[in-house]
Enzyme design. Sequence first.
Site, PDB file in Angstrom:
ATOM      1  N   THR A 172       0.841  -1.194   0.000  1.00 40.46           N
ATOM      2  CA  THR A 172       0.000   0.000   0.000  1.00 40.46           C
ATOM      3  C   THR A 172       0.878   1.247   0.000  1.00 40.46           C
ATOM      4  OG1 THR A 172      -1.726  -1.122   1.225  1.00 40.46           O
ATOM      5  CG2 THR A 172      -1.663   1.274   1.424  1.00 40.46           C
ATOM      6  N   ARG A 200     -13.939  -7.471  -0.673  1.00 37.17           N
ATOM      7  CA  ARG A 200     -13.279  -7.156   0.605  1.00 37.17           C
ATOM      8  C   ARG A 200     -12.655  -5.755   0.522  1.00 37.17           C
ATOM      9  NH1 ARG A 200      -7.882  -5.405   2.010  1.00 37.17           N
ATOM     10  NH2 ARG A 200      -7.410  -6.099   4.106  1.00 37.17           N
ATOM     11  N   GLY A 202     -10.231  -2.978   2.589  1.00 42.96           N
ATOM     12  CA  GLY A 202      -9.274  -2.881   3.682  1.00 42.96           C
ATOM     13  C   GLY A 202      -9.352  -1.536   4.380  1.00 42.96           C
ATOM     14  N   ASP A 203      -8.295  -1.226   5.116  1.00 46.82           N
ATOM     15  CA  ASP A 203      -8.241   0.014   5.887  1.00 46.82           C
ATOM     16  C   ASP A 203      -7.980   1.242   5.031  1.00 46.82           C
ATOM     17  OD1 ASP A 203      -5.649  -1.201   5.405  1.00 46.82           O
ATOM     18  OD2 ASP A 203      -4.821   0.489   6.526  1.00 46.82           O
ATOM     19  N   THR A 223      -0.063   1.611   6.365  1.00 44.66           N
ATOM     20  CA  THR A 223       0.143   0.498   5.442  1.00 44.66           C
ATOM     21  C   THR A 223       0.274  -0.771   6.268  1.00 44.66           C
ATOM     22  OG1 THR A 223       1.684  -0.472   3.847  1.00 44.66           O
ATOM     23  CG2 THR A 223       2.623   1.082   5.404  1.00 44.66           C
ATOM     24  N   GLY A 224      -0.064  -1.883   5.659  1.00 46.97           N
ATOM     25  CA  GLY A 224       0.042  -3.142   6.396  1.00 46.97           C
ATOM     26  C   GLY A 224      -1.236  -3.943   6.296  1.00 46.97           C
ATOM     27  N   GLY A 226      -4.695  -4.847   6.748  1.00 47.35           N
ATOM     28  CA  GLY A 226      -5.749  -3.872   6.954  1.00 47.35           C
ATOM     29  C   GLY A 226      -6.741  -4.154   8.058  1.00 47.35           C
TER      30      GLY A 226
HETATM   31  N1  GLY Z   1      -3.550  -2.050   4.024  1.00 49.00           N
HETATM   32  C1  GLY Z   1      -4.089  -2.519   2.838  1.00 49.00           C
HETATM   33  C2  GLY Z   1      -5.171  -3.475   3.007  1.00 49.00           C
HETATM   34  O1  GLY Z   1      -5.169  -4.258   3.946  1.00 49.00           O
HETATM   35  O2  GLY Z   1      -6.056  -3.483   2.189  1.00 49.00           O
END
Ligand code: GLY
Length: 303
Positions: A172, A200, A202-203, A223-224, A226
């Site tokens: 990310t 789905r 993510g964050d 980042t990481g 999510g």
């Molecule tokens: N941080 C990106 C995701 O998990 O979608």
Amino acid sequence: MPNDPVLVVHGGAWAIPDEMVNAHLNGVRNALAAGWTVLNRGGSALDAVEEAVVIMEDDDTFDAGRGSFLNREGRVQLDALIMDGATLRAGGLGCVEHIRNPIRAARKILSESPHVYFVCEGAERFAAEHGIPLCKNEDLIIPREVERLREFQARLSDENPDLFAPTISHDTVGSVALDGAGNIAAATSTGGTLNKAPGRLGDSSLIGCGCYADNESAAASTTGWGEPIMKLVLAKWSADRVAAGNAPEWVALEAISHLENRVNGHGGIILLDAQARFGIAHNTPRMAWAFKTATQESSGIER
Ligand code: GLY
């Protein structure tokens, strides 16, 4: 300019292998140069983070735009958010499959829509109606990711597959900026996680989770992995602690400790306030980052 600008970018937090280090460093440095060009000519923080993120979306190295991870059906699905700390206006979109630069579409949502968030076909229709060209999903897929998905899915039959290990890429991308007028902004863009279920989210594109900006607190991009980041609303968690008087450098470290200790998460964060103070932290083996101020410029893959 009344204020000296600051720009910070990240290109993902994971165990970046040695042979991919140069590509990551080049990618974040190119993004930094593009964003800094905007700030240096007196442009806004919002424009700077958009331009920085576009460079990384266009770079196949990262899990954003073309070259992103594939979902379990072998398709690219992209999420992005951009937020303006001066006005709290934001534009986000999720699960788009036909946009090369989701951050450009997110910016259009921020600037030209009364809404904050669009998903799926509605997001793509909004983008097309506002001058963003649509592409085929295949245009976003590269052979490296087809092979990565194939290998990952072959391992699903292993007895104890670690599907969220930090060795799995979380590339990310994101940026935070302070401009000459004293305003801050943040932007985050992602292809999400490898082999994710279709739909789905993510964050990264959720306000306060993967991205946040408020002149009265801070601008953050995470980042990481999510799901843990979402559970902690980590970008807003961090901004609130800056608003309470803590230095971003310290809060960034605290945020990553909180992520690890509370929900066993892994990832990274960049955090910047309107006083030009910033922090960079991660608990993954590596994270690609770069920053520039009026007097300093640096980049690296460990912090
Ligand atoms: N941080 C990106 C995701 O998990 O979608």
